[in-house]
Design an enzyme around this catalytic site. Structure first.
Site, PDB file in Angstrom:
ATOM      1  N   GLU A  14     -61.346 -19.792 -50.599  1.00  0.00           N
ATOM      2  CA  GLU A  14     -60.253 -20.745 -50.683  1.00  0.00           C
ATOM      3  C   GLU A  14     -59.674 -20.794 -52.102  1.00  0.00           C
ATOM      4  O   GLU A  14     -60.337 -20.408 -53.069  1.00  0.00           O
ATOM      5  CB  GLU A  14     -60.764 -22.145 -50.308  1.00  0.00           C
ATOM      6  CG  GLU A  14     -61.375 -22.242 -48.906  1.00  0.00           C
ATOM      7  CD  GLU A  14     -60.318 -22.229 -47.788  1.00  0.00           C
ATOM      8  OE1 GLU A  14     -59.229 -21.664 -47.975  1.00  0.00           O
ATOM      9  OE2 GLU A  14     -60.616 -22.783 -46.727  1.00  0.00           O
ATOM     10  N   ASN A  70     -52.787 -20.520 -47.009  1.00  0.00           N
ATOM     11  CA  ASN A  70     -52.993 -20.977 -48.390  1.00  0.00           C
ATOM     12  C   ASN A  70     -53.422 -19.833 -49.307  1.00  0.00           C
ATOM     13  O   ASN A  70     -53.797 -20.063 -50.458  1.00  0.00           O
ATOM     14  CB  ASN A  70     -54.021 -22.116 -48.431  1.00  0.00           C
ATOM     15  CG  ASN A  70     -55.420 -21.663 -48.009  1.00  0.00           C
ATOM     16  OD1 ASN A  70     -55.649 -20.489 -47.746  1.00  0.00           O
ATOM     17  ND2 ASN A  70     -56.352 -22.600 -47.954  1.00  0.00           N
ATOM     18  N   ASP A  76     -66.659 -13.095 -42.515  1.00  0.00           N
ATOM     19  CA  ASP A  76     -67.052 -14.496 -42.638  1.00  0.00           C
ATOM     20  C   ASP A  76     -67.499 -15.080 -41.302  1.00  0.00           C
ATOM     21  O   ASP A  76     -67.355 -14.447 -40.256  1.00  0.00           O
ATOM     22  CB  ASP A  76     -65.883 -15.319 -43.217  1.00  0.00           C
ATOM     23  CG  ASP A  76     -64.562 -15.079 -42.504  1.00  0.00           C
ATOM     24  OD1 ASP A  76     -64.558 -14.455 -41.428  1.00  0.00           O
ATOM     25  OD2 ASP A  76     -63.525 -15.512 -43.024  1.00  0.00           O
ATOM     26  N   HIS A 135     -55.946 -17.689 -48.686  1.00  0.00           N
ATOM     27  CA  HIS A 135     -57.356 -17.296 -48.654  1.00  0.00           C
ATOM     28  C   HIS A 135     -57.555 -15.941 -47.990  1.00  0.00           C
ATOM     29  O   HIS A 135     -56.764 -15.514 -47.149  1.00  0.00           O
ATOM     30  CB  HIS A 135     -58.249 -18.380 -48.036  1.00  0.00           C
ATOM     31  CG  HIS A 135     -58.210 -18.544 -46.557  1.00  0.00           C
ATOM     32  ND1 HIS A 135     -58.417 -19.759 -45.952  1.00  0.00           N
ATOM     33  CD2 HIS A 135     -58.006 -17.677 -45.538  1.00  0.00           C
ATOM     34  CE1 HIS A 135     -58.349 -19.611 -44.640  1.00  0.00           C
ATOM     35  NE2 HIS A 135     -58.108 -18.374 -44.360  1.00  0.00           N
TER      36      HIS A 135
HETATM   37  C1  GLP Z   1     -59.151 -17.621 -40.939  1.00  0.00           C
HETATM   38  C2  GLP Z   1     -60.123 -16.501 -41.352  1.00  0.00           C
HETATM   39  C3  GLP Z   1     -59.430 -15.452 -42.157  1.00  0.00           C
HETATM   40  C4  GLP Z   1     -58.093 -15.137 -41.528  1.00  0.00           C
HETATM   41  C5  GLP Z   1     -57.198 -16.313 -41.707  1.00  0.00           C
HETATM   42  C6  GLP Z   1     -55.815 -16.153 -41.090  1.00  0.00           C
HETATM   43  O1  GLP Z   1     -59.508 -18.869 -41.431  1.00  0.00           O
HETATM   44  N1  GLP Z   1     -61.284 -16.932 -42.043  1.00  0.00           N
HETATM   45  O2  GLP Z   1     -60.257 -14.300 -42.240  1.00  0.00           O
HETATM   46  O3  GLP Z   1     -57.502 -14.026 -42.158  1.00  0.00           O
HETATM   47  O4  GLP Z   1     -57.808 -17.501 -41.292  1.00  0.00           O
HETATM   48  O5  GLP Z   1     -55.859 -16.303 -39.712  1.00  0.00           O
HETATM   49  P1  GLP Z   1     -54.655 -16.017 -38.771  1.00  0.00           P
HETATM   50  O6  GLP Z   1     -54.549 -14.539 -38.642  1.00  0.00           O
HETATM   51  O7  GLP Z   1     -55.039 -16.665 -37.466  1.00  0.00           O
HETATM   52  O8  GLP Z   1     -53.450 -16.616 -39.388  1.00  0.00           O
END
Ligand code: GLP
Length: 251
Positions: free
Chosen positions: A143, A136, A67, A138
């Site tokens: 989402e 959440n 993404d 995702h």
């Molecule tokens: C972000 C990314 C995800 C990632 C998630 C968790 O928004 N788009 O790909 O897995 O949040 O991030 P973190 O590892 O910093 O908790």
């Protein structure tokens, strides 16, 4: 699903790096799906260490990131282009031409998403997809909602995601409101999936995603339907799973 519970973040990073390294060693021209966020930073550092020790060769590897924020230039410090260059691409011998991240700087969502999906298909699909999980539920930027988005698309970020990611920007107002993300269908087409999660803050979502009902309200729960998922979690993230002591189990 294979669940590997390890002691802490460092062990999670090494264990996950081993899974990716094995994929690259088995097929030096493999196609990796990559993720951003704080969770995979340690595993990228491990892969860079393996490369510097002469144990890994990325010269033939192709990558597709999950993404990217829509509306950030590729050299913006919070863009996922920048993250990947800093944490992996600039530190190993990967060919930049073989690295792919959705083009957040291009506002034409239809073009960006169609091109991205076509590029994945043209490369022959993804062999191993790395995923983190949002608080959440995702994956990528898919989402929670009433249905699973199928292919790469432009999505509105949830308020909870804007809040969670605002820690990396000077204020929540700076966080882009939209992103380009592989869809759930794109992710589910990967041959293997590797999920990483660390810390007590992820314990609830890990339990709900992997041991709760499969529902678009917890997008990661769809991974229960994939035939080859490895979940690497530390003890804190696994703390709400039954019998969550370090070890590995096939479920
Ligand atoms: C972000 C990314 C995800 C990632 C998630 C968790 O928004 N788009 O790909 O897995 O949040 O991030 P973190 O590892 O910093 O908790």
């Amino acid at each position: 699903m294979k669940v590997i519970v390890v002691k802490d973040y460092a062990a999670m990073s090494r264990e996950a790096a081993n899974v990716i390294a094995a994929c690259v060693k088995e097929n030096p021209a493999c196609r990796l799906g990559l993720a951003t966020g704080s969770t995979p930073e340690g595993l990228y550092a491990e892969l860079v260490g393996d490369y510097k020790a002469g144990q890994l060769d990325f010269s033939q590897v192709t990558t597709f990131n999950l993404d990217e924020y829509r509306g950030l230039d590729n050299d913006h410090e919070q863009s996922y282009h920048y993250f990947m260059k800093k944490n992996l691409f600039d530190a190993v011998n990967i060919d930049p031409v073989r690295t792919h991240v959705p083009d957040g700087a291009n506002p034409n969502a239809a073009v960006v998403c169609a091109r991205y999906e076509a590029a994945i298909d043209a490369a022959g699909g993804i062999d191993l997809q790395l995923l983190g999980i949002g608080h959440n539920g995702h994956i990528g930027f898919n989402e929670p909602g009433t249905e699973f988005p199928k292919l790469t698309s432009c999505v509105d970020l949830a308020e909870s995601t804007i809040f969670a990611n605002s820690r990396l920007f000077s204020s929540a107002d700076e966080v882009p409101r939209q992103a380009y993300t592989m869809g759930i269908g794109t992710i589910m087409k990967a041959k293997k999936i590797l999920v990483v999660a660390s810390g007590a803050g992820k314990a609830t979502v890990v339990r709900n995603a992997f041991f709760g009902p499969v529902t678009p309200f917890v997008p990661a729960s769809v991974l229960q339907l994939h035939h080859d998922v490895t979940l690497v979690v530390d003890e804190e993230a696994a703390s709400l799973l039954e019998g969550s002591v370090a070890g590995s189990a096939d479920l």
